[in-house]
Design a protein around this motif. Structure first.
Motif, PDB file in Angstrom:
ATOM      1  N   ARG A 264     -55.757 -27.740  31.017  1.00 48.96           N
ATOM      2  CA  ARG A 264     -55.110 -27.045  32.128  1.00 48.96           C
ATOM      3  C   ARG A 264     -54.832 -28.007  33.283  1.00 48.96           C
ATOM      4  NH1 ARG A 264     -55.822 -21.467  31.538  1.00 48.96           N
ATOM      5  NH2 ARG A 264     -57.420 -20.849  30.023  1.00 48.96           N
ATOM      6  N   GLY A 265     -53.932 -27.577  34.160  1.00 51.12           N
ATOM      7  CA  GLY A 265     -53.729 -28.247  35.432  1.00 51.12           C
ATOM      8  C   GLY A 265     -53.445 -29.721  35.333  1.00 51.12           C
ATOM      9  N   ILE A 266     -54.124 -30.494  36.177  1.00 55.80           N
ATOM     10  CA  ILE A 266     -53.918 -31.940  36.218  1.00 55.80           C
ATOM     11  C   ILE A 266     -54.262 -32.577  34.879  1.00 55.80           C
ATOM     12  CG2 ILE A 266     -54.775 -34.075  37.259  1.00 55.80           C
ATOM     13  CD1 ILE A 266     -55.089 -32.528  39.895  1.00 55.80           C
TER      14      ILE A 266
ATOM     15  N   ARG B 222     -54.081 -31.386  31.855  1.00 55.21           N
ATOM     16  CA  ARG B 222     -53.021 -31.135  30.879  1.00 55.21           C
ATOM     17  C   ARG B 222     -51.823 -32.048  31.134  1.00 55.21           C
ATOM     18  NH1 ARG B 222     -52.109 -26.127  28.092  1.00 55.21           N
ATOM     19  NH2 ARG B 222     -50.046 -26.048  27.119  1.00 55.21           N
TER      20      ARG B 222
ATOM     21  N   GLU C  14     -50.485 -27.925  43.232  1.00 56.31           N
ATOM     22  CA  GLU C  14     -50.127 -26.641  42.639  1.00 56.31           C
ATOM     23  C   GLU C  14     -50.497 -26.656  41.154  1.00 56.31           C
ATOM     24  OE1 GLU C  14     -48.675 -23.924  43.913  1.00 56.31           O
ATOM     25  OE2 GLU C  14     -47.350 -24.479  45.577  1.00 56.31           O
ATOM     26  N   THR C  15     -51.220 -25.637  40.698  1.00 55.40           N
ATOM     27  CA  THR C  15     -51.522 -25.510  39.280  1.00 55.40           C
ATOM     28  C   THR C  15     -51.105 -24.132  38.808  1.00 55.40           C
ATOM     29  OG1 THR C  15     -53.767 -24.662  39.621  1.00 55.40           O
ATOM     30  CG2 THR C  15     -53.500 -27.061  39.528  1.00 55.40           C
ATOM     31  N   GLU C  16     -51.271 -23.907  37.492  1.00 59.37           N
ATOM     32  CA  GLU C  16     -50.835 -22.628  36.941  1.00 59.37           C
ATOM     33  C   GLU C  16     -51.624 -21.443  37.494  1.00 59.37           C
ATOM     34  OE1 GLU C  16     -53.634 -24.512  33.836  1.00 59.37           O
ATOM     35  OE2 GLU C  16     -52.082 -25.143  35.225  1.00 59.37           O
ATOM     36  N   ALA C  17     -52.782 -21.710  38.098  1.00 60.56           N
ATOM     37  CA  ALA C  17     -53.577 -20.624  38.681  1.00 60.56           C
ATOM     38  C   ALA C  17     -52.906 -20.035  39.925  1.00 60.56           C
ATOM     39  CB  ALA C  17     -54.974 -21.122  39.032  1.00 60.56           C
TER      40      ALA C  17
ATOM     41  N   ARG D 280     -47.624 -31.799  42.635  1.00 64.07           N
ATOM     42  CA  ARG D 280     -47.501 -31.239  41.298  1.00 64.07           C
ATOM     43  C   ARG D 280     -48.380 -32.025  40.343  1.00 64.07           C
ATOM     44  NH1 ARG D 280     -42.189 -31.406  43.290  1.00 64.07           N
ATOM     45  NH2 ARG D 280     -41.791 -33.365  42.198  1.00 64.07           N
ATOM     46  N   PRO D 281     -48.960 -31.378  39.325  1.00 65.26           N
ATOM     47  CA  PRO D 281     -49.818 -32.098  38.389  1.00 65.26           C
ATOM     48  C   PRO D 281     -49.157 -33.344  37.799  1.00 65.26           C
ATOM     49  CG  PRO D 281     -50.004 -29.742  38.018  1.00 65.26           C
ATOM     50  CD  PRO D 281     -48.909 -29.929  39.028  1.00 65.26           C
TER      51      PRO D 281
END
Length: 241
Positions: free
Chosen positions: A15-17, A19, A187-190, A211-212
């Motif tokens: 997830r996030g960074i 990923r 910013e992440t998908e959460a 952004r990641p």
């Protein structure tokens, strides 16, 4: 920034960074083994994205606070490749608790995941690393400024700075570099509440959150030969907050 033929281990990559880092390394030509603690949909979709990129990749389920899981994870790299060229320590944990109410169990959970596990992963991976190896630890801008309700998280990230500098001195003679990337607000998908995003917009010189992918490209740079003389550095990727 090509990494063709390089073999990479990335913790916390679903997830996030994390990923974004996994995908950027893969697009640059590296083979990647990564892990997630719980598996699930995020891991499944990551597998599909890696298949679309092509190359030899593997997404494992592992809890890096457990030595046996670290052994299995690094063992997977050894079985597949016989070596590791790149280690990215991204796995972490966070919570928001007033220090006066912070329980020992929660302190240990966050510090063990963000700091102790990083040290143990590096230690276990070292026998597979050699000249030209690169270790990148993912820290945080908060390590040097502090933030309320996150004393345990801040302490873990600050510890990574010291760990990075010490390992730089120990591993340099083996040709292994150790650096740290310290993201600012990302910013992440959460998702981020609008009021928080607006606050960061005012604090960050560029007027937006990161952004990641903007963290991942710095990691890819540090992983490869273009950064061959960068060692022991903390690189803030924070938009000028």
């Amino acid at each position: 920034m090509r990494l063709d033929g390089k073999k990479a281990l990335v913790t916390g990559g679903a997830r996030g960074i994390g990923r974004a880092i996994v995908l950027d390394l893969a697009r640059a030509g590296a083979s990647v083994v990564t892990c997630t603690r719980q598996g699930g949909e995020a891991a499944q979709t990551l597998v599909k994205e890696l298949q679309a990129i092509g190359g030899e990749h593997h997404v494992a389920t592992a809890d890096v606070t457990k030595q046996e899981d670290i052994d299995t994870l690094v063992g997977e790299c050894e079985r597949r490749w016989g070596r590791i060229d790149i280690v990215v320590n991204n796995a972490g944990a966070i919570s928001h608790v007033p220090f006066a109410e912070l329980q020992a169990e929660e302190w240990h959970r966050v510090v063990n995941t963000g700091l102790t596990a990083t040290a143990m992963v590096i230690q276990r991976a070292l026998p597979l690393m050699g000249q030209g190896g690169s270790i990148v630890n993912i820290g945080s801008k908060v390590a040097t400024v502090g933030i309320p309700l996150r004393a345990h998280y801040t302490a873990a990230k600050a510890g990574l700075i010291g760990l990075t500098r010490s390992l730089t001195k120990e591993l340099g003679e083996r040709g292994i570099r150790v650096n740290l990337v310290a993201p600012g607000p990302v910013e992440t998908e959460a998702g981020v509440p609008d009021e928080v995003r607006e606050r960061y917009r005012r604090l960050i010189a560029l007027g937006r959150m990161g952004r990641p992918e903007e963290i991942a490209t710095v990691v890819t740079f540090l992983a490869g030969d273009l950064s061959a003389f960068i060692n022991g550095e903390t690189i803030n990727v924070d938009g000028g907050i």
